[in-house]
Design an enzyme around this catalytic site. Structure first.
Site, short mmCIF file in Angstrom:
data_model
loop_
_atom_site.label_atom_id
_atom_site.label_comp_id
_atom_site.label_asym_id
_atom_site.label_seq_id
_atom_site.Cartn_x
_atom_site.Cartn_y
_atom_site.Cartn_z
N LYS A 16 -4.97 -18.15 -41.94
CA LYS A 16 -4.75 -19.57 -41.36
C LYS A 16 -4.77 -20.52 -42.34
CE LYS A 16 -5.75 -17.54 -36.57
NZ LYS A 16 -4.45 -17.04 -36.43
N SER A 17 -5.35 -20.46 -43.49
CA SER A 17 -6.01 -21.63 -44.28
C SER A 17 -4.62 -22.52 -44.59
CB SER A 17 -6.49 -21.08 -45.39
OG SER A 17 -7.82 -20.63 -45.33
N LYS A 66 -15.23 -13.60 -53.60
CA LYS A 66 -16.16 -14.72 -53.63
C LYS A 66 -17.22 -14.76 -54.64
CE LYS A 66 -15.32 -16.17 -48.81
NZ LYS A 66 -15.90 -16.29 -47.65
N ALA A 128 -25.45 -8.26 -44.57
CA ALA A 128 -25.80 -8.84 -45.96
C ALA A 128 -24.71 -8.84 -47.04
CB ALA A 128 -26.97 -7.92 -46.40
N GLY A 130 -20.84 -10.97 -48.42
CA GLY A 130 -20.75 -12.49 -48.99
C GLY A 130 -20.99 -13.48 -47.83
N ASN A 150 -29.16 -5.07 -41.64
CA ASN A 150 -28.08 -4.57 -42.39
C ASN A 150 -28.09 -3.15 -42.37
OD1 ASN A 150 -25.56 -4.98 -43.48
ND2 ASN A 150 -26.50 -4.38 -45.52
N MET A 214 -18.52 -14.19 -36.52
CA MET A 214 -17.48 -14.84 -37.71
C MET A 214 -16.13 -14.52 -37.55
SD MET A 214 -19.93 -15.40 -41.18
CE MET A 214 -21.42 -16.02 -41.07
P1 NDP Z 1 -18.48 -8.13 -47.06
O1 NDP Z 1 -17.55 -6.99 -47.20
O2 NDP Z 1 -19.08 -8.84 -48.25
O3 NDP Z 1 -19.76 -7.42 -46.12
C1 NDP Z 1 -19.54 -6.77 -45.14
C2 NDP Z 1 -20.82 -6.74 -44.43
O4 NDP Z 1 -20.57 -5.69 -42.95
C3 NDP Z 1 -21.89 -5.45 -45.17
O5 NDP Z 1 -23.25 -6.19 -44.61
C4 NDP Z 1 -21.66 -4.30 -44.41
O6 NDP Z 1 -23.02 -3.72 -44.28
C5 NDP Z 1 -21.58 -4.58 -42.77
N1 NDP Z 1 -20.67 -3.64 -42.05
C6 NDP Z 1 -19.16 -3.24 -42.50
N2 NDP Z 1 -18.94 -2.65 -41.19
C7 NDP Z 1 -20.17 -2.38 -40.73
C8 NDP Z 1 -20.38 -1.59 -39.30
N3 NDP Z 1 -19.30 -0.82 -38.65
N4 NDP Z 1 -21.58 -1.71 -38.79
C9 NDP Z 1 -22.49 -2.61 -39.24
N5 NDP Z 1 -22.35 -3.32 -40.35
C10 NDP Z 1 -21.10 -3.12 -40.92
O7 NDP Z 1 -17.76 -9.06 -46.01
P2 NDP Z 1 -18.18 -10.71 -45.82
O8 NDP Z 1 -19.43 -10.73 -45.81
O9 NDP Z 1 -17.42 -11.30 -46.88
O10 NDP Z 1 -17.28 -10.63 -44.43
C11 NDP Z 1 -17.93 -10.32 -43.12
C12 NDP Z 1 -17.10 -10.76 -42.06
O11 NDP Z 1 -17.16 -12.31 -41.67
C13 NDP Z 1 -15.57 -10.67 -41.93
O12 NDP Z 1 -14.96 -10.25 -40.73
C14 NDP Z 1 -14.88 -11.93 -42.39
O13 NDP Z 1 -13.79 -11.79 -41.93
C15 NDP Z 1 -15.99 -12.96 -41.63
N6 NDP Z 1 -15.93 -14.37 -42.41
C16 NDP Z 1 -15.55 -15.30 -41.56
C17 NDP Z 1 -15.50 -16.74 -41.94
C18 NDP Z 1 -15.22 -17.60 -41.05
O14 NDP Z 1 -14.85 -18.84 -41.71
N7 NDP Z 1 -15.18 -17.50 -39.92
C19 NDP Z 1 -15.96 -16.84 -43.41
C20 NDP Z 1 -16.30 -15.76 -44.30
C21 NDP Z 1 -16.32 -14.51 -43.57
P3 NDP Z 1 -23.54 -2.55 -45.44
O15 NDP Z 1 -23.79 -3.35 -46.69
O16 NDP Z 1 -24.47 -1.72 -45.00
O17 NDP Z 1 -22.20 -1.82 -45.82
#
Ligand code: NDP
Length: 268
Positions: A16-17, A66, A128, A130, A150, A214
């Site tokens: 959407k950016s 990122k 945990a 990005g 996490n 988020m």
């Molecule tokens: P990453 O891929 O870097 O990290 C994903 C995280 O989610 C990890 O900690 C992972 O755990 C965990 N995870 C994934 N699936 C599950 C599950 N089923 N149950 C529990 N934990 C789970 O993603 P990002 O951190 O970059 O993004 C995370 C979310 O935040 C996305 O949905 C993204 O769209 C949203 N976001 C929104 C923004 C906004 O402006 N609204 C800005 C940035 C992000 P593990 O390490 O154990 O695998």
């Protein structure tokens, strides 16, 4: 000449950016364009350098680049250094400058748009990756006590260890959350993308608590769980998206757009 900007990700077509920045540009009368650029998974650095060399003024960076963007920058802002992740690039005199506006975006949405005061609140940050690392220091600096949960507990421990000497951030396994209560629970996992809910216990929310996912664009299992569990406020991440974009826009253009009409337009 029109100044060019882009958001780089993979995938990126859903972003959407471009709409948000086009609305900001119209509102503030800036002569600029903004497009999506899909970089190959092994071609992020090449894509960034190409855009810089073609005269683009800056870019946003999203999943999964990122952390790579952080490594690519010649100079970094404080928030990007804390997060070790970059979501905004500025091309200046041939150099690549990096910032992270995710934390400011989240804090502005929570305090300004949702009217929820953060100081001295207890928060549980789920995830945990990005997104979590981008908001952790800004939350901490806003006076919030943070627990991180996490699935991969080692990743949570690494994030928590950064605070040794500054204060305490606890890394907890999901199984350790039973019996704990929070003013604010932030879902920074990507579980909502696959319509899953992290394994959360009952009774997590204190009276008046805010549940924040988020993810944006639809009601998520986390939001449904929070409503069922009696969270006083339940929010998605659209406000954060618009606020982090406004901060990036300000870094590029030195003009602060009004986020309210843009948020209203996106919601409608
Ligand atoms: P990453 O891929 O870097 O990290 C994903 C995280 O989610 C990890 O900690 C992972 O755990 C965990 N995870 C994934 N699936 C599950 C599950 N089923 N149950 C529990 N934990 C789970 O993603 P990002 O951190 O970059 O993004 C995370 C979310 O935040 C996305 O949905 C993204 O769209 C949203 N976001 C929104 C923004 C906004 O402006 N609204 C800005 C940035 C992000 P593990 O390490 O154990 O695998």
């Amino acid at each position: 000449m029109t100044d060019r900007y882009a958001v780089i990700g993979n995938p990126i077509s859903h972003s959407k950016s471009p709409l948000i920045h086009t609305l900001f540009a119209e509102q503030t009368r800036q002569d600029m364009s903004y497009e999506t650029v899909e970089a190959p998974l092994d071609g992020f650095a090449t894509t960034v350098r190409r855009l810089r060399d073609e005269g683009y003024k800056g870019c946003n960076v999203t999943v999964p680049f990122k952390f790579e963007a952080f490594k690519l920058c010649d100079r970094l802002g404080e928030r990007a250094r804390d997060a070790k992740a970059v979501n905004t690039l500025i091309f200046q005199d041939g150099q690549i400058l990096g910032a992270n506006t995710d934390g400011t975006g989240l804090l502005n949405d929570i305090e300004k748009n949702l009217g929820f005061t953060l100081m001295w609140k207890d928060a549980l940050l789920l995830g945990a990756g990005g997104a979590a690392s981008g908001v952790l220091w800004p939350l901490f600096n806003a006076g919030v006590g943070v627990d991180i949960a996490n699935r991969n507990i080692e990743k949570a421990r690494i994030l928590a260890a950064e605070f040794t000497g500054s204060g305490t951030v606890y890394a907890r396994r999901y199984e350790e959350l039973a019996g704990r209560k929070y003013d604010l629970v932030i879902n920074a996992t990507s579980s909502s993308l696959s319509d899953e809910l992290p394994p959360l216990p009952d009774g997590l929310f204190k009276p008046g608590a805010l549940a924040y996912d988020m993810m944006y664009g639809r009601e998520t299992p986390f939001m449904a769980y929070a409503r069922e569990q009696g969270a006083a406020l339940v929010a998605d991440g659209l406000g954060m998206l618009v606020e982090q974009a406004a901060e990036a826009f300000y870094l590029w253009r030195n003009v602060r757009p009004d986020t309210q009409p843009v948020l209203e337009k996106l919601r409608s």
